[in-house]
Motif scaffolding. Structure first.
Motif, PDB file in Angstrom:
ATOM      1  N   PRO A   5      17.275  57.268  19.889  1.00 34.03           N
ATOM      2  CA  PRO A   5      18.293  56.387  19.314  1.00 34.03           C
ATOM      3  C   PRO A   5      17.674  55.486  18.250  1.00 34.03           C
ATOM      4  O   PRO A   5      16.497  55.122  18.331  1.00 34.03           O
ATOM      5  N   LYS A   6      18.492  55.167  17.250  1.00 39.45           N
ATOM      6  CA  LYS A   6      18.010  54.269  16.206  1.00 39.45           C
ATOM      7  C   LYS A   6      17.778  52.893  16.789  1.00 39.45           C
ATOM      8  O   LYS A   6      18.569  52.401  17.585  1.00 39.45           O
ATOM      9  N   ARG A   7      16.689  52.314  16.393  1.00 44.01           N
ATOM     10  CA  ARG A   7      16.375  50.966  16.838  1.00 44.01           C
ATOM     11  C   ARG A   7      17.217  49.993  16.037  1.00 44.01           C
ATOM     12  O   ARG A   7      17.297  50.073  14.818  1.00 44.01           O
ATOM     13  N   ARG A   8      17.856  49.109  16.721  1.00 45.20           N
ATOM     14  CA  ARG A   8      18.696  48.126  16.058  1.00 45.20           C
ATOM     15  C   ARG A   8      18.009  46.771  16.093  1.00 45.20           C
ATOM     16  O   ARG A   8      17.706  46.242  17.167  1.00 45.20           O
ATOM     17  N   LEU A   9      17.723  46.231  14.927  1.00 49.95           N
ATOM     18  CA  LEU A   9      17.111  44.922  14.863  1.00 49.95           C
ATOM     19  C   LEU A   9      18.188  43.864  15.030  1.00 49.95           C
ATOM     20  O   LEU A   9      19.253  43.948  14.423  1.00 49.95           O
ATOM     21  N   GLU A  10      17.909  42.901  15.855  1.00 53.11           N
ATOM     22  CA  GLU A  10      18.876  41.853  16.109  1.00 53.11           C
ATOM     23  C   GLU A  10      18.239  40.513  15.734  1.00 53.11           C
ATOM     24  O   GLU A  10      17.282  40.089  16.370  1.00 53.11           O
ATOM     25  N   PRO A  11      18.747  39.892  14.695  1.00 54.43           N
ATOM     26  CA  PRO A  11      18.162  38.612  14.304  1.00 54.43           C
ATOM     27  C   PRO A  11      18.305  37.583  15.431  1.00 54.43           C
ATOM     28  O   PRO A  11      19.256  37.635  16.216  1.00 54.43           O
ATOM     29  N   LEU A  12      17.378  36.678  15.492  1.00 56.38           N
ATOM     30  CA  LEU A  12      17.367  35.668  16.544  1.00 56.38           C
ATOM     31  C   LEU A  12      18.620  34.791  16.495  1.00 56.38           C
ATOM     32  O   LEU A  12      19.075  34.294  17.522  1.00 56.38           O
ATOM     33  N   CYS A  13      19.220  34.647  15.313  1.00 60.17           N
ATOM     34  CA  CYS A  13      20.433  33.824  15.204  1.00 60.17           C
ATOM     35  C   CYS A  13      21.597  34.405  16.004  1.00 60.17           C
ATOM     36  O   CYS A  13      22.553  33.691  16.311  1.00 60.17           O
ATOM     37  N   VAL A  14      21.517  35.672  16.378  1.00 63.97           N
ATOM     38  CA  VAL A  14      22.553  36.266  17.227  1.00 63.97           C
ATOM     39  C   VAL A  14      22.444  35.708  18.647  1.00 63.97           C
ATOM     40  O   VAL A  14      23.441  35.483  19.322  1.00 63.97           O
ATOM     41  N   LYS A  15      21.226  35.475  19.076  1.00 64.18           N
ATOM     42  CA  LYS A  15      20.970  34.954  20.431  1.00 64.18           C
ATOM     43  C   LYS A  15      21.014  33.430  20.486  1.00 64.18           C
ATOM     44  O   LYS A  15      21.307  32.854  21.523  1.00 64.18           O
ATOM     45  N   ILE A  16      20.653  32.793  19.369  1.00 66.58           N
ATOM     46  CA  ILE A  16      20.656  31.331  19.301  1.00 66.58           C
ATOM     47  C   ILE A  16      21.620  30.947  18.170  1.00 66.58           C
ATOM     48  O   ILE A  16      21.223  30.858  17.008  1.00 66.58           O
ATOM     49  N   PRO A  17      22.882  30.749  18.497  1.00 70.21           N
ATOM     50  CA  PRO A  17      23.874  30.468  17.448  1.00 70.21           C
ATOM     51  C   PRO A  17      23.703  29.080  16.836  1.00 70.21           C
ATOM     52  O   PRO A  17      23.007  28.213  17.383  1.00 70.21           O
ATOM     53  N   MET A 100      13.148  22.659  23.251  1.00 68.36           N
ATOM     54  CA  MET A 100      13.793  23.979  23.337  1.00 68.36           C
ATOM     55  C   MET A 100      14.066  24.363  24.783  1.00 68.36           C
ATOM     56  O   MET A 100      15.150  24.882  25.099  1.00 68.36           O
ATOM     57  N   LEU A 101      13.087  24.116  25.662  1.00 69.86           N
ATOM     58  CA  LEU A 101      13.238  24.512  27.065  1.00 69.86           C
ATOM     59  C   LEU A 101      14.365  23.758  27.762  1.00 69.86           C
ATOM     60  O   LEU A 101      14.899  24.231  28.767  1.00 69.86           O
ATOM     61  N   ASP A 102      14.743  22.594  27.232  1.00 73.58           N
ATOM     62  CA  ASP A 102      15.870  21.857  27.792  1.00 73.58           C
ATOM     63  C   ASP A 102      17.218  22.416  27.334  1.00 73.58           C
ATOM     64  O   ASP A 102      18.261  22.015  27.847  1.00 73.58           O
ATOM     65  N   HIS A 103      17.199  23.325  26.357  1.00 69.40           N
ATOM     66  CA  HIS A 103      18.439  23.879  25.807  1.00 69.40           C
ATOM     67  C   HIS A 103      18.547  25.400  25.913  1.00 69.40           C
ATOM     68  O   HIS A 103      19.655  25.927  25.813  1.00 69.40           O
ATOM     69  N   LEU A 104      17.426  26.084  26.064  1.00 67.06           N
ATOM     70  CA  LEU A 104      17.396  27.547  25.983  1.00 67.06           C
ATOM     71  C   LEU A 104      16.703  28.144  27.191  1.00 67.06           C
ATOM     72  O   LEU A 104      15.878  27.477  27.830  1.00 67.06           O
ATOM     73  N   ASP A 105      16.985  29.416  27.444  1.00 68.83           N
ATOM     74  CA  ASP A 105      16.203  30.083  28.478  1.00 68.83           C
ATOM     75  C   ASP A 105      14.782  30.280  27.948  1.00 68.83           C
ATOM     76  O   ASP A 105      14.558  30.292  26.732  1.00 68.83           O
ATOM     77  N   PRO A 106      13.806  30.387  28.834  1.00 71.06           N
ATOM     78  CA  PRO A 106      12.401  30.428  28.407  1.00 71.06           C
ATOM     79  C   PRO A 106      12.067  31.525  27.403  1.00 71.06           C
ATOM     80  O   PRO A 106      11.248  31.323  26.515  1.00 71.06           O
ATOM     81  N   ASP A 107      12.699  32.695  27.520  1.00 74.18           N
ATOM     82  CA  ASP A 107      12.419  33.788  26.586  1.00 74.18           C
ATOM     83  C   ASP A 107      12.842  33.415  25.164  1.00 74.18           C
ATOM     84  O   ASP A 107      12.091  33.616  24.207  1.00 74.18           O
ATOM     85  N   LEU A 108      14.036  32.873  25.025  1.00 75.73           N
ATOM     86  CA  LEU A 108      14.498  32.474  23.695  1.00 75.73           C
ATOM     87  C   LEU A 108      13.674  31.316  23.147  1.00 75.73           C
ATOM     88  O   LEU A 108      13.352  31.277  21.958  1.00 75.73           O
ATOM     89  N   ALA A 109      13.322  30.376  24.017  1.00 79.33           N
ATOM     90  CA  ALA A 109      12.471  29.261  23.584  1.00 79.33           C
ATOM     91  C   ALA A 109      11.127  29.786  23.079  1.00 79.33           C
ATOM     92  O   ALA A 109      10.611  29.324  22.063  1.00 79.33           O
TER      93      ALA A 109
END
Length: 130
Positions: A5-17, A100-109
């Motif tokens: 399958p084609k790899r789909r790049l997902e910008p971080l702004c999709v996860k952190i609006p 960041m850790l007070d607002h985001l899950d650790p992976d996104l932070a």
């Protein structure tokens, strides 16, 4: 033969609006104003609301979001009057990560911290004693 399958790049702004970026940036710069080592260098900021808006836009675009403002970013010019040192960069990164850790899950932070760390390294190189 199976096609991968084609790899789909997902910008971080999709996860952190944008509203979440704004919340982190607002909280971070509120904390900076009372920080034992960062408050003094950041006292140069004259308009905190404008500063936060510019930095929200900056992080949005760094994370892959489309620009919605007409801001110019000059990392060296903006930070030269502050007296950037490696310990200040360390403090900035530590406070930013804690915020960041007070607002985001650790992976996104951690992903956002990776971007911030790259900027921190650029600042270290620009202002390293020669």
């Amino acid at each position: 033969m199976e096609v991968a399958p084609k790899r789909r790049l997902e910008p971080l702004c999709v996860k952190i609006p944008l509203p979440l970026i704004r919340a982190v940036v607002d909280d971070f710069y509120e904390r900076i104003q009372d920080h034992p080592t960062l408050a003094q260098p950041f006292a140069i900021v004259g308009d905190w609301d404008l500063h936060k808006e510019r930095l929200t836009h900056y992080w949005w675009t760094v994370m892959g979001g489309l620009p919605y403002g007409d801001y110019r970013y000059a990392l060296g010019d903006k930070h030269a009057p502050v007296g950037v040192t490696s310990p200040l960069v360390d403090d900035w990164l530590a406070l930013f990560h804690a915020t960041m850790l007070d607002h985001l899950d650790p992976d996104l932070a951690q992903r956002w911290l990776g971007l911030a760390s790259g900027i921190g390294e650029s600042l270290r190189l620009m202002f390293a004693p020669r």
